[in-house]
Design a protein around this motif. Sequence first.
Motif, PDB file in Angstrom:
ATOM      1  N   LEU A 187     -14.584  -0.401   3.080  1.00  0.00           N
ATOM      2  CA  LEU A 187     -13.741   0.106   4.170  1.00  0.00           C
ATOM      3  C   LEU A 187     -13.936  -0.734   5.432  1.00  0.00           C
ATOM      4  N   GLY A 188     -15.165  -1.192   5.649  1.00  0.00           N
ATOM      5  CA  GLY A 188     -15.420  -2.051   6.799  1.00  0.00           C
ATOM      6  C   GLY A 188     -14.707  -3.378   6.693  1.00  0.00           C
ATOM      7  N   GLU A 189     -14.742  -3.976   5.515  1.00  0.00           N
ATOM      8  CA  GLU A 189     -14.071  -5.262   5.308  1.00  0.00           C
ATOM      9  C   GLU A 189     -12.558  -5.142   5.491  1.00  0.00           C
ATOM     10  N   ALA A 190     -12.024  -3.950   5.215  1.00  0.00           N
ATOM     11  CA  ALA A 190     -10.588  -3.722   5.383  1.00  0.00           C
ATOM     12  C   ALA A 190     -10.228  -3.327   6.815  1.00  0.00           C
ATOM     13  N   GLY A 191     -11.234  -3.254   7.703  1.00  0.00           N
ATOM     14  CA  GLY A 191     -10.980  -2.908   9.091  1.00  0.00           C
ATOM     15  C   GLY A 191     -10.773  -1.425   9.330  1.00  0.00           C
ATOM     16  N   ILE A 219     -13.349   1.246   8.882  1.00  0.00           N
ATOM     17  CA  ILE A 219     -14.488   1.966   9.463  1.00  0.00           C
ATOM     18  C   ILE A 219     -14.428   1.893  10.986  1.00  0.00           C
ATOM     19  N   GLY A 220     -13.963   0.778  11.499  1.00  0.00           N
ATOM     20  CA  GLY A 220     -13.884   0.595  12.954  1.00  0.00           C
ATOM     21  C   GLY A 220     -12.476   0.695  13.488  1.00  0.00           C
ATOM     22  N   VAL A 221     -11.645   1.511  12.853  1.00  0.00           N
ATOM     23  CA  VAL A 221     -10.237   1.598  13.260  1.00  0.00           C
ATOM     24  C   VAL A 221     -10.094   2.091  14.691  1.00  0.00           C
ATOM     25  N   ASN A 222     -11.062   2.847  15.195  1.00  0.00           N
ATOM     26  CA  ASN A 222     -11.004   3.392  16.559  1.00  0.00           C
ATOM     27  C   ASN A 222     -11.647   2.492  17.601  1.00  0.00           C
ATOM     28  N   ILE A 223     -12.252   1.398  17.188  1.00  0.00           N
ATOM     29  CA  ILE A 223     -12.940   0.482  18.111  1.00  0.00           C
ATOM     30  C   ILE A 223     -11.929  -0.527  18.659  1.00  0.00           C
ATOM     31  N   PRO A 224     -12.025  -0.883  19.945  1.00  0.00           N
ATOM     32  CA  PRO A 224     -11.054  -1.815  20.537  1.00  0.00           C
ATOM     33  C   PRO A 224     -10.966  -3.136  19.768  1.00  0.00           C
ATOM     34  N   LEU A 229      -8.315  10.335   9.952  1.00  0.00           N
ATOM     35  CA  LEU A 229      -7.543  10.168   8.716  1.00  0.00           C
ATOM     36  C   LEU A 229      -8.315   9.334   7.691  1.00  0.00           C
ATOM     37  N   VAL A 230      -9.055   8.342   8.169  1.00  0.00           N
ATOM     38  CA  VAL A 230      -9.901   7.555   7.271  1.00  0.00           C
ATOM     39  C   VAL A 230     -10.969   8.449   6.646  1.00  0.00           C
ATOM     40  N   ALA A 231     -11.644   9.257   7.489  1.00  0.00           N
ATOM     41  CA  ALA A 231     -12.690  10.151   6.996  1.00  0.00           C
ATOM     42  C   ALA A 231     -12.116  11.160   6.000  1.00  0.00           C
ATOM     43  N   GLU A 232     -10.961  11.726   6.339  1.00  0.00           N
ATOM     44  CA  GLU A 232     -10.341  12.724   5.467  1.00  0.00           C
ATOM     45  C   GLU A 232      -9.940  12.133   4.120  1.00  0.00           C
ATOM     46  N   GLU A 233      -9.290  10.981   4.143  1.00  0.00           N
ATOM     47  CA  GLU A 233      -8.772  10.424   2.894  1.00  0.00           C
ATOM     48  C   GLU A 233      -9.891   9.909   1.998  1.00  0.00           C
ATOM     49  N   SER A 234     -10.938   9.348   2.588  1.00  0.00           N
ATOM     50  CA  SER A 234     -12.072   8.914   1.781  1.00  0.00           C
ATOM     51  C   SER A 234     -12.687  10.113   1.058  1.00  0.00           C
ATOM     52  N   ALA A 235     -12.837  11.218   1.775  1.00  0.00           N
ATOM     53  CA  ALA A 235     -13.371  12.428   1.152  1.00  0.00           C
ATOM     54  C   ALA A 235     -12.417  12.986   0.108  1.00  0.00           C
ATOM     55  N   ALA A 293     -22.752  -6.629  21.704  1.00  0.00           N
ATOM     56  CA  ALA A 293     -23.895  -6.663  20.788  1.00  0.00           C
ATOM     57  C   ALA A 293     -23.721  -5.720  19.610  1.00  0.00           C
ATOM     58  N   TRP A 294     -23.074  -4.566  19.826  1.00  0.00           N
ATOM     59  CA  TRP A 294     -23.074  -3.529  18.800  1.00  0.00           C
ATOM     60  C   TRP A 294     -21.714  -3.228  18.179  1.00  0.00           C
ATOM     61  N   LEU A 295     -20.652  -3.278  18.950  1.00  0.00           N
ATOM     62  CA  LEU A 295     -19.364  -2.833  18.415  1.00  0.00           C
ATOM     63  C   LEU A 295     -18.817  -3.704  17.284  1.00  0.00           C
ATOM     64  N   PRO A 296     -18.939  -5.041  17.336  1.00  0.00           N
ATOM     65  CA  PRO A 296     -18.404  -5.827  16.211  1.00  0.00           C
ATOM     66  C   PRO A 296     -19.035  -5.457  14.863  1.00  0.00           C
ATOM     67  N   GLY A 297     -20.348  -5.235  14.833  1.00  0.00           N
ATOM     68  CA  GLY A 297     -21.004  -4.853  13.593  1.00  0.00           C
ATOM     69  C   GLY A 297     -20.590  -3.465  13.128  1.00  0.00           C
ATOM     70  N   LEU A 298     -20.471  -2.532  14.078  1.00  0.00           N
ATOM     71  CA  LEU A 298     -20.011  -1.189  13.723  1.00  0.00           C
ATOM     72  C   LEU A 298     -18.587  -1.237  13.186  1.00  0.00           C
ATOM     73  N   ALA A 299     -17.761  -2.069  13.779  1.00  0.00           N
ATOM     74  CA  ALA A 299     -16.365  -2.177  13.348  1.00  0.00           C
ATOM     75  C   ALA A 299     -16.250  -2.796  11.961  1.00  0.00           C
ATOM     76  N   ALA A 300     -17.088  -3.782  11.676  1.00  0.00           N
ATOM     77  CA  ALA A 300     -17.019  -4.489  10.397  1.00  0.00           C
ATOM     78  C   ALA A 300     -17.715  -3.744   9.263  1.00  0.00           C
ATOM     79  N   GLY A 301     -18.453  -2.691   9.602  1.00  0.00           N
ATOM     80  CA  GLY A 301     -19.189  -1.969   8.573  1.00  0.00           C
ATOM     81  C   GLY A 301     -20.482  -2.641   8.162  1.00  0.00           C
ATOM     82  N   THR A 302     -20.882  -3.684   8.880  1.00  0.00           N
ATOM     83  CA  THR A 302     -22.129  -4.386   8.564  1.00  0.00           C
ATOM     84  C   THR A 302     -23.319  -3.785   9.302  1.00  0.00           C
ATOM     85  N   SER A 303     -23.049  -2.882  10.217  1.00  0.00           N
ATOM     86  CA  SER A 303     -24.105  -2.245  11.002  1.00  0.00           C
ATOM     87  C   SER A 303     -23.767  -0.763  11.158  1.00  0.00           C
ATOM     88  N   LYS A 304     -24.801   0.055  11.263  1.00  0.00           N
ATOM     89  CA  LYS A 304     -24.640   1.485  11.526  1.00  0.00           C
ATOM     90  C   LYS A 304     -25.591   1.889  12.642  1.00  0.00           C
TER      91      LYS A 304
END
Length: 383
Positions: free
Chosen positions: A45-49, A51-56, A71-77, A108-119
């Motif tokens: 989901l991170g690679e598809a953009g 997980i971070g759909v709400n990040i600028p 909607l991402v959270a709902e549909e994944s579930a 420092a933090w948002l790009p990793g959170l957006a890409a799903g490579t960091s939590k």
Amino acid sequence: MDFSLSDEHADLKAAVASIVRPYGGTYYAEHSKNREPCDEVWQALGEAGLIGVNIPEAFGGGGAGMLELALVAEESAAQGVPLLLILVSAAISAEVITAFGTDDQRQAWLPGLAAGTSKMAFAITEPDAGSNTHLIATTARRDGDDWVLSGSKYYISGVDESDAVLVVARTGRKDDGKPLMSLFIVPVGTPGLEKTRIEMDVMLPEKQYTLFFDDVRVPADALVGEEGKGFQQVFHGLNPERITGAALCIGIARFALAQAAKYASEREVWGVPLGTHQGLAHPLAKASMETELAALMMRKAAWLHDAGLPAGEASNTAKYAAAEAALAAIDAAIQTMGGNGLAQEYGLLPYWGLARLLRIAPVSREMILNYIAQHSLGLPKSY
């Protein structure tokens, strides 16, 4: 007022479904049983953009809002893989850093959170401070150019999967004695920060921890936002946590109802499908209606948050309704399947565990009822 699903949102849900469906319930049940994070789904989901759909967009995100993340959270579930850390990493932490972080913190933090490579985990609750956050005892004191954190946190999700923890700590008191809180980003490898796993009987991929801060030293730039304004800042993230928690429950309910409806259509008793019998069909229908009602309130809450309007009442109502709907749906599904509803082959019990957890956390239904009684009905505060 338009209640239809926009083409953009339909495409978003379809994209999530196409990624998560191949994993599905068997994958989630196995990871829940083994207490293993659902890393493959999170990364996909991170690679598809998504997980971070709400990040600028400036920080690698989708530039959308809380509704899209919900909607991402709902549909994944709904496809069988609910991701609990969406609540704390993508919703709370990303929203708070986006709104109150410095440019350096965002970079420092948002790009990793957006890409799903960091939590990023979130630490507010303590052994003696659950719903009553005014009793938080973890402190942060200045020492030269640094901050030093001391105390403990309790029931912190996914620390083992995270690169950092967003910590709420007391940094002083007002003249009337009430605490002043501040927010800090603490990398998990910081000296003095120790974690102890809480052994849980409930089957979940995500683990729970007690955290110990033994004079944990962080630099001045670990402070998020303004010193002493942590309460105001963290509430910007708590409504998103409730909204995405509601979305997770709605997705769980949809998954359970789909499983039950399929079973009730195919399994025959006395020569007719199980679903022919109203004693089984009606509880499923009732749970379906409750799920749709919760979904409407969740969307309203997300819309209010994205519009910058007060969203506390709607967010709490959505979380309450969705948790109740999810538990009703799972219970009806288990009853429909009989003994098979408890069998590993059908894998429903892990969803019951998560839905039951979400009736308690991130805010209990009793505290939601207190909130509605006081703020919506104007009744005297009861606690």
